[in-house]
Design an enzyme around this catalytic site. Structure first.
Site, PDB file in Angstrom:
ATOM      1  N   TYR A   1       1.412   5.062   1.665  1.00 27.73           N
ATOM      2  CA  TYR A   1       2.686   4.575   1.141  1.00 27.73           C
ATOM      3  C   TYR A   1       2.570   4.243  -0.343  1.00 27.73           C
ATOM      4  O   TYR A   1       3.408   4.662  -1.155  1.00 27.73           O
ATOM      5  CB  TYR A   1       3.131   3.339   1.929  1.00 27.73           C
ATOM      6  CG  TYR A   1       4.490   2.817   1.551  1.00 27.73           C
ATOM      7  CD1 TYR A   1       5.647   3.470   1.957  1.00 27.73           C
ATOM      8  CD2 TYR A   1       4.623   1.658   0.789  1.00 27.73           C
ATOM      9  CE1 TYR A   1       6.901   2.992   1.615  1.00 27.73           C
ATOM     10  CE2 TYR A   1       5.868   1.174   0.445  1.00 27.73           C
ATOM     11  CZ  TYR A   1       7.010   1.837   0.857  1.00 27.73           C
ATOM     12  OH  TYR A   1       8.252   1.356   0.515  1.00 27.73           O
TER      13      TYR A   1
ATOM     14  N   SER B   1       9.275   1.299  -4.654  1.00 27.66           N
ATOM     15  CA  SER B   1       8.755   0.073  -4.059  1.00 27.66           C
ATOM     16  C   SER B   1       7.863  -0.605  -5.089  1.00 27.66           C
ATOM     17  O   SER B   1       7.310   0.052  -5.984  1.00 27.66           O
ATOM     18  CB  SER B   1       7.947   0.387  -2.804  1.00 27.66           C
ATOM     19  OG  SER B   1       7.208  -0.738  -2.370  1.00 27.66           O
TER      20      SER B   1
END
Length: 275
Positions: free
Chosen positions: A170, A157
């Protein structure tokens, strides 16, 4: 696009979202594909945003993948559980052959600031996104080294490079995944094994929708999820949200013979936007 006829791929998180799109693309260009996700009738999300498939969905997913013409295995896979990984990989190899390709797409997130963040949720996200990828690589890398050919693609990501408010676990997990990618690339390089991270910004999946739901709920402003997603699209320089098939196309190329010199990289798909 490469021809992966005769190759076998394992895709974690392969029953939903980006993982499923990747599995379809790999199967379309000839690979036998084993897909696994955490399957639960009760969902059991405990506050995270993952889209857990129902057992009833597996039959339809398997049939759609088989339509591409190759061998397919689809089933439950909890990447946090070593025993579950061992069983899944044994079944996958029996159906599809030894894995030449591993795509680590299993992942989850949650809208939680550092202050008040529970240990349980932190550990669940890290254990899924980072430790799960490590466990899968640890199991499959030796066979790739022995056969002198392998492709490992970790779905990361842009959060690996820039922070995102209220998503510390995350961001930490994806930053750690980038470090793991680089180490595995060095270990595999003398043996014809590459390891790359593909890092999109927002991708239009069920995981994204559930994450946006959490954002909207925390804001408490009465904004709809559809309006929030439209704002995300508008903030992107291309005025859109990245689609799963875009990620799948890049992953498929990286799994081919022409990409054998591409390793240790973090390739971003952003439409020009970073978080």
């Amino acid at each position: 696009m490469p021809d992966l006829t005769g190759r076998s791929a394992v895709v974690t998180g392969g029953l939903t979202g980006q993982g499923l799109a990747i599995a379809h693309e790999l199967a379309r260009i000839g690979a036998n594909v084993a897909v696994g996700s955490y399957v639960s009738e009760a969902a059991g999300r405990r506050g995270d945003a993952a889209a857990y498939p129902d057992p009833a969905e597996i039959v339809a997913i398997r049939g759609a993948l088989e339509a591409h013409g190759g061998q397919v295995f689809a089933g439950h896979l909890d990447v946090r559980d070593t025993d579950a990984i061992t069983q899944f990989l044994a079944d996958a190899q029996a159906a599809c052959g030894p894995a030449d390709i591993l795509v680590n797409a299993a992942g989850t997130t949650a809208e939680q600031p550092v202050v008040g963040h529970s240990d349980e949720l932190w550990l669940k996200i890290i254990d899924t996104n980072l430790n799960g990828a490590f466990r899968m690589i640890r199991e499959l890398l030796p066979g790739m080294i022995a056969r002198k050919w392998g492709r490992i693609v970790n779905i990361g990501s842009t959060a690996a490079s820039v922070g995102w408010k209220d998503n510390p676990a995350y961001c930490a997990s994806k930053s750690g995944l980038l470090g793991l990618t680089r180490c595995v690339a060095l270990e595999g390089a003398p043996h014809g094994v590459t390891c790359i991270m593909v890092s999109p910004t927002w991708v239009e999946t069920e995981l994204m929708r559930r994450n946006v739901e959490q954002v909207v709920e925390r804001e408490g402003k009465g904004r709809s999820v559809a309006a929030a997603m439209a704002e995300i699209a508008e903030q992107n320089p291309q005025r859109r949200i990245i689609q799963p098939d875009e990620v799948a196309a890049l992953v498929a190329f990286l799994c081919g013979e022409q990409a054998k010199g591409i390793t240790m990289e973090n390739i971003q798909i952003t439409g020009g936007a970073l978080w």
